[in-house]
Scaffold this motif. Structure first.
Motif, PDB file in Angstrom:
ATOM      1  N   ALA A  71       0.810  -1.220   0.000  1.00  0.00           N
ATOM      2  CA  ALA A  71       0.000   0.000   0.000  1.00  0.00           C
ATOM      3  C   ALA A  71       0.843   1.270   0.000  1.00  0.00           C
ATOM      4  O   ALA A  71       0.321   2.366  -0.220  1.00  0.00           O
ATOM      5  CB  ALA A  71      -0.919   0.000   1.217  1.00  0.00           C
ATOM      6  N   PHE A  72       2.155   1.145   0.240  1.00  0.00           N
ATOM      7  CA  PHE A  72       3.023   2.315   0.318  1.00  0.00           C
ATOM      8  C   PHE A  72       3.681   2.583  -1.030  1.00  0.00           C
ATOM      9  O   PHE A  72       4.141   1.649  -1.691  1.00  0.00           O
ATOM     10  CB  PHE A  72       4.131   2.110   1.350  1.00  0.00           C
ATOM     11  CG  PHE A  72       3.658   1.941   2.774  1.00  0.00           C
ATOM     12  CD1 PHE A  72       2.348   2.219   3.135  1.00  0.00           C
ATOM     13  CD2 PHE A  72       4.539   1.510   3.757  1.00  0.00           C
ATOM     14  CE1 PHE A  72       1.919   2.063   4.440  1.00  0.00           C
ATOM     15  CE2 PHE A  72       4.127   1.355   5.063  1.00  0.00           C
ATOM     16  CZ  PHE A  72       2.808   1.637   5.413  1.00  0.00           C
ATOM     17  N   PRO A  73       3.788   3.848  -1.422  1.00  0.00           N
ATOM     18  CA  PRO A  73       4.561   4.154  -2.635  1.00  0.00           C
ATOM     19  C   PRO A  73       6.050   3.974  -2.378  1.00  0.00           C
ATOM     20  O   PRO A  73       6.515   4.059  -1.233  1.00  0.00           O
ATOM     21  CB  PRO A  73       4.225   5.624  -2.900  1.00  0.00           C
ATOM     22  CG  PRO A  73       3.905   6.187  -1.550  1.00  0.00           C
ATOM     23  CD  PRO A  73       3.226   5.063  -0.803  1.00  0.00           C
ATOM     24  N   LEU A  96       9.092  10.098   0.759  1.00  0.00           N
ATOM     25  CA  LEU A  96       8.875   8.746   1.287  1.00  0.00           C
ATOM     26  C   LEU A  96       7.835   8.776   2.388  1.00  0.00           C
ATOM     27  O   LEU A  96       7.573   9.817   2.984  1.00  0.00           O
ATOM     28  CB  LEU A  96      10.189   8.143   1.802  1.00  0.00           C
ATOM     29  CG  LEU A  96      11.118   9.019   2.666  1.00  0.00           C
ATOM     30  CD1 LEU A  96      10.644   9.109   4.094  1.00  0.00           C
ATOM     31  CD2 LEU A  96      12.534   8.458   2.626  1.00  0.00           C
ATOM     32  N   VAL A  97       7.244   7.615   2.656  1.00  0.00           N
ATOM     33  CA  VAL A  97       6.304   7.505   3.775  1.00  0.00           C
ATOM     34  C   VAL A  97       7.088   7.460   5.082  1.00  0.00           C
ATOM     35  O   VAL A  97       8.275   7.125   5.102  1.00  0.00           O
ATOM     36  CB  VAL A  97       5.412   6.253   3.636  1.00  0.00           C
ATOM     37  CG1 VAL A  97       4.539   6.347   2.403  1.00  0.00           C
ATOM     38  CG2 VAL A  97       6.253   4.976   3.622  1.00  0.00           C
TER      39      VAL A  97
END
Length: 286
Positions: A71-73, A96-97
């Protein structure tokens, strides 16, 4: 004719007194010997620690393309300036997340209104380190989790888990980094098989031992089978009790199970819900 100096090169000459403008001999101030300076205690401690401890980095270096939640880019890194092309300095823009690589989860990651990263005091960033090792069981069963017997066995060898400590779950899962497939370890149905914590151990550590924080080498607090089903109940339990955690730790196999200190720190984004962390331990050389 030049008058020879009355003293030879090896003789001690007597200095003539200085004369003031009015013809009176000036009195020289006696030299005051400086008192020997003692080394500041914390500097002495630093020198001692450098000479008697081993420092172990427990952090993965992060980069684009590393393992991350679906789910994270992915991380994006743009070079804004570069000395190699004639600019004055190197300058990068990182996108970034917060939960990226080895990272910290504050209570607010799951709990509205709970402590954010900037509200965790530095007092909580250097703690006694307890390493709970289940790596042998994980090697045989990737779905293994710690039990209260593991905690009792640790305490039989080392004494009670210290209040205010950081408890790290050693699984040796970090040795799979940065192989994303090996980290996820999914079966044919897409279910992840990797270790995690157990409810009974977390309840004991938080409600009875009163630890400050926990950490682990895998990507989630919850075992892979639970996380694959969208069940993050154990992580929620930890964060709802105002604890924080470090995920995706590295190198716990190089740290003793008792006696070390851990230093965990991160930037201070106001209201932050997670950020890459730098984590290391110190322990006495054998």
């Amino acid at each position: 004719m030049t008058t020879p100096h009355p003293h030879g090169p090896g003789d001690a000459a007597t200095a003539e007194p200085a004369v003031s403008a009015g013809g009176t001999a000036a009195t020289a101030e006696p030299a005051v010997p400086s008192a020997p300076r003692s080394e500041p205690p914390l500097w002495a401690l630093h020198r001692e620690l450098l000479g008697t401890t081993i420092r172990t980095d427990l952090t993965h270096a992060f980069r684009p393309g590393q393992p991350h939640a679906a789910a994270f880019p992915d991380e994006r890194r743009e070079t804004l300036m570069a000395t190699a092309r004639g600019d004055a300095c190197d300058l990068h823009l990182y996108t970034l997340v917060g939960q990226w690589g080895t990272h910290v989860d504050p209570p607010s990651h799951f709990v509205t209104g709970a402590r954010t990263l900037d509200e965790i005091p530095v007092d909580e960033m250097i703690l006694p380190l307890v390493v709970l090792d289940i790596s042998d069981r994980v090697a045989a069963d990737p779905d293994a989790v710690p039990t209260l017997d593991d905690v009792r066995a640790w305490e039989a060898r080392n004494g009670r888990v210290p209040a205010g400590s950081f408890v790290a779950l050693r699984t040796d899962w970090s040795r799979r980094w940065p192989d994303a497939a090996a980290m996820a370890n999914r079966d044919a149905d897409g279910v992840s098989h990797c270790p995690g914590w157990s409810a009974e151990v977390l309840r004991h550590l938080i409600e009875e031992a009163h630890v400050t924080a926990i950490g682990h080498e895998q990507a989630d607090t919850d075992p892979g089978t639970a996380a694959s089903a969208g069940d993050f109940g154990l992580e929620r339990y930890v964060l709802e009790r105002d604890r924080w955690q470090i995920e995706l730790m590295a190198g716990l196999h190089r740290v003793p199970e008792a006696g070390a200190l851990i230093v965990a720190t991160w930037p201070r984004p106001q209201g932050g819900s997670g950020f890459p962390a730098r984590v290391f331990s110190l322990h006495r050389a054998p």
